[in-house]
Scaffold this motif. Sequence first.
Motif, mmCIF file in Angstrom:
data_model
loop_
_atom_site.group_PDB
_atom_site.id
_atom_site.type_symbol
_atom_site.label_atom_id
_atom_site.label_comp_id
_atom_site.label_asym_id
_atom_site.label_seq_id
_atom_site.Cartn_x
_atom_site.Cartn_y
_atom_site.Cartn_z
ATOM 1 N N ASP A 169 0.828 -1.204 0.000
ATOM 2 C CA ASP A 169 0.000 0.000 0.000
ATOM 3 C C ASP A 169 0.860 1.251 0.000
ATOM 4 O OD1 ASP A 169 -2.449 -1.367 0.060
ATOM 5 O OD2 ASP A 169 -2.308 -1.620 2.228
ATOM 6 N N MET A 170 2.015 1.162 0.661
ATOM 7 C CA MET A 170 2.877 2.327 0.777
ATOM 8 C C MET A 170 4.331 1.856 0.862
ATOM 9 S SD MET A 170 2.752 5.317 3.697
ATOM 10 C CE MET A 170 1.054 5.706 3.335
ATOM 11 N N VAL A 171 5.211 2.566 0.164
ATOM 12 C CA VAL A 171 6.639 2.278 0.209
ATOM 13 C C VAL A 171 7.355 3.596 0.451
ATOM 14 C CG1 VAL A 171 8.649 1.464 -1.074
ATOM 15 C CG2 VAL A 171 6.447 0.337 -1.384
ATOM 16 N N ILE A 172 8.287 3.571 1.381
ATOM 17 C CA ILE A 172 9.078 4.763 1.673
ATOM 18 C C ILE A 172 10.504 4.499 1.214
ATOM 19 C CG2 ILE A 172 9.926 6.298 3.481
ATOM 20 C CD1 ILE A 172 7.400 5.410 5.098
ATOM 21 N N LEU A 173 11.021 5.356 0.364
ATOM 22 C CA LEU A 173 12.382 5.244 -0.147
ATOM 23 C C LEU A 173 13.203 6.414 0.369
ATOM 24 C CD1 LEU A 173 11.507 4.497 -3.878
ATOM 25 C CD2 LEU A 173 12.208 2.845 -2.144
ATOM 26 N N SER A 174 14.488 6.173 0.592
ATOM 27 C CA SER A 174 15.326 7.288 1.041
ATOM 28 C C SER A 174 16.732 7.136 0.492
ATOM 29 C CB SER A 174 15.311 7.393 2.566
ATOM 30 O OG SER A 174 15.748 6.182 3.155
ATOM 31 N N LYS A 175 17.684 6.700 1.309
ATOM 32 C CA LYS A 175 19.099 6.749 0.956
ATOM 33 C C LYS A 175 19.426 6.248 -0.450
ATOM 34 C CE LYS A 175 20.223 5.343 5.589
ATOM 35 N NZ LYS A 175 18.923 4.804 5.759
ATOM 36 N N GLY A 176 18.909 5.094 -0.807
ATOM 37 C CA GLY A 176 19.216 4.521 -2.117
ATOM 38 C C GLY A 176 18.753 5.384 -3.268
ATOM 39 N N LEU A 177 17.695 6.115 -3.071
ATOM 40 C CA LEU A 177 17.148 6.958 -4.127
ATOM 41 C C LEU A 177 18.099 8.108 -4.476
ATOM 42 C CD1 LEU A 177 14.712 7.441 -5.960
ATOM 43 C CD2 LEU A 177 13.663 8.730 -4.103
ATOM 44 N N GLY A 178 18.833 8.598 -3.516
ATOM 45 C CA GLY A 178 19.803 9.670 -3.754
ATOM 46 C C GLY A 178 21.228 9.173 -3.791
ATOM 47 N N ALA A 179 21.403 7.833 -3.771
ATOM 48 C CA ALA A 179 22.726 7.192 -3.787
ATOM 49 C C ALA A 179 23.639 7.766 -2.693
ATOM 50 C CB ALA A 179 23.386 7.305 -5.151
ATOM 51 N N TRP A 180 23.072 8.227 -1.645
ATOM 52 C CA TRP A 180 23.771 8.822 -0.509
ATOM 53 C C TRP A 180 24.487 10.118 -0.876
ATOM 54 C CZ3 TRP A 180 25.587 5.268 3.902
ATOM 55 C CH2 TRP A 180 24.714 4.213 4.076
ATOM 56 N N TYR A 181 24.256 10.640 -2.088
ATOM 57 C CA TYR A 181 24.869 11.902 -2.493
ATOM 58 C C TYR A 181 24.082 13.096 -1.977
ATOM 59 C CZ TYR A 181 27.752 9.165 -5.632
ATOM 60 O OH TYR A 181 28.630 8.259 -6.145
ATOM 61 N N THR A 182 22.781 12.913 -1.834
ATOM 62 C CA THR A 182 21.936 13.989 -1.334
ATOM 63 C C THR A 182 20.837 13.384 -0.480
ATOM 64 O OG1 THR A 182 20.605 15.916 -1.943
ATOM 65 C CG2 THR A 182 20.422 14.001 -3.369
ATOM 66 N N GLY A 183 20.500 14.085 0.576
ATOM 67 C CA GLY A 183 19.420 13.620 1.436
ATOM 68 C C GLY A 183 18.096 13.753 0.715
ATOM 69 N N VAL A 184 17.407 12.644 0.557
ATOM 70 C CA VAL A 184 16.148 12.665 -0.176
ATOM 71 C C VAL A 184 15.283 11.511 0.311
ATOM 72 C CG1 VAL A 184 17.005 11.240 -2.088
ATOM 73 C CG2 VAL A 184 15.132 12.829 -2.482
ATOM 74 N N GLY A 185 14.013 11.670 0.165
ATOM 75 C CA GLY A 185 13.074 10.611 0.499
ATOM 76 C C GLY A 185 11.873 10.714 -0.412
ATOM 77 N N ALA A 186 11.186 9.610 -0.566
ATOM 78 C CA ALA A 186 9.981 9.585 -1.392
ATOM 79 C C ALA A 186 8.996 8.604 -0.782
ATOM 80 C CB ALA A 186 10.314 9.171 -2.816
ATOM 81 N N VAL A 187 7.739 8.865 -0.977
ATOM 82 C CA VAL A 187 6.686 7.969 -0.527
ATOM 83 C C VAL A 187 5.883 7.561 -1.758
ATOM 84 C CG1 VAL A 187 4.654 7.701 0.934
ATOM 85 C CG2 VAL A 187 6.566 9.113 1.713
ATOM 86 N N LEU A 188 5.834 6.268 -2.015
ATOM 87 C CA LEU A 188 5.024 5.732 -3.098
ATOM 88 C C LEU A 188 3.734 5.215 -2.476
ATOM 89 C CD1 LEU A 188 7.773 3.578 -4.874
ATOM 90 C CD2 LEU A 188 7.205 5.976 -5.271
ATOM 91 N N VAL A 189 2.608 5.642 -3.004
ATOM 92 C CA VAL A 189 1.313 5.273 -2.439
ATOM 93 C C VAL A 189 0.476 4.626 -3.531
ATOM 94 C CG1 VAL A 189 -0.756 6.146 -1.298
ATOM 95 C CG2 VAL A 189 1.443 7.216 -0.843
ATOM 96 N N SER A 190 -0.168 3.507 -3.194
ATOM 97 C CA SER A 190 -1.007 2.827 -4.180
ATOM 98 C C SER A 190 -2.237 3.678 -4.482
ATOM 99 C CB SER A 190 -1.436 1.455 -3.677
ATOM 100 O OG SER A 190 -2.452 1.581 -2.709
#
Length: 168
Positions: free
Chosen positions: A23-44
């Motif tokens: 239903d929900m996935v939270i992405l962070s470190k891997g999405l920015g390859a640790w180069y920049t602080g970032v996060g994303a929320v994928l929602v169905s």
Amino acid sequence: MLTGMWRTGTPLASHHWDGCEPDMVILSKGLGAWYTGVGAVLVSPDIAPFIRHEDADPLPAMGTMATHPLMAAACLGVLDELEAMDFTAFSERAEHLGQAMKSLNGVGPVQDIRGLLGFLYGVEVTSGQLWPVTKAAEEQGVFFCPFTGAGDPKSEGLVVAPTDLVRR
């Protein structure tokens, strides 16, 4: 998340099981390859209406304090790179790492090895041994993410999550 962004061999760990649709996935470190602080929320699409009120703006969390073009560029670059990679060697390397990790179970200060898929393992060490083990690994040029947990006795260990998954 450590289980996202191809860490387990698929874009998300949930892709390993047919019919598994989170239903929900939270992405962070891997999405920015640790180069920049970032996060994303994928929602169905099924639960999105329950999160966003029909009278709300389409993206109420957006703004200069919540996003930045540098973050977006890093994320797009990471996705392009991951999609271009050849993951045929992935399962072989992951299996090799898994066998090597499991062979350490019960050796010296290692109390337990936890892991299931890909390149993500937890190593629980004897209480009081976290920093000596971490130091010994660093002296060999290997760097881990240490963790301490709750409980009595307090659990201690290392997260094994290599950043160079396929290229070597």
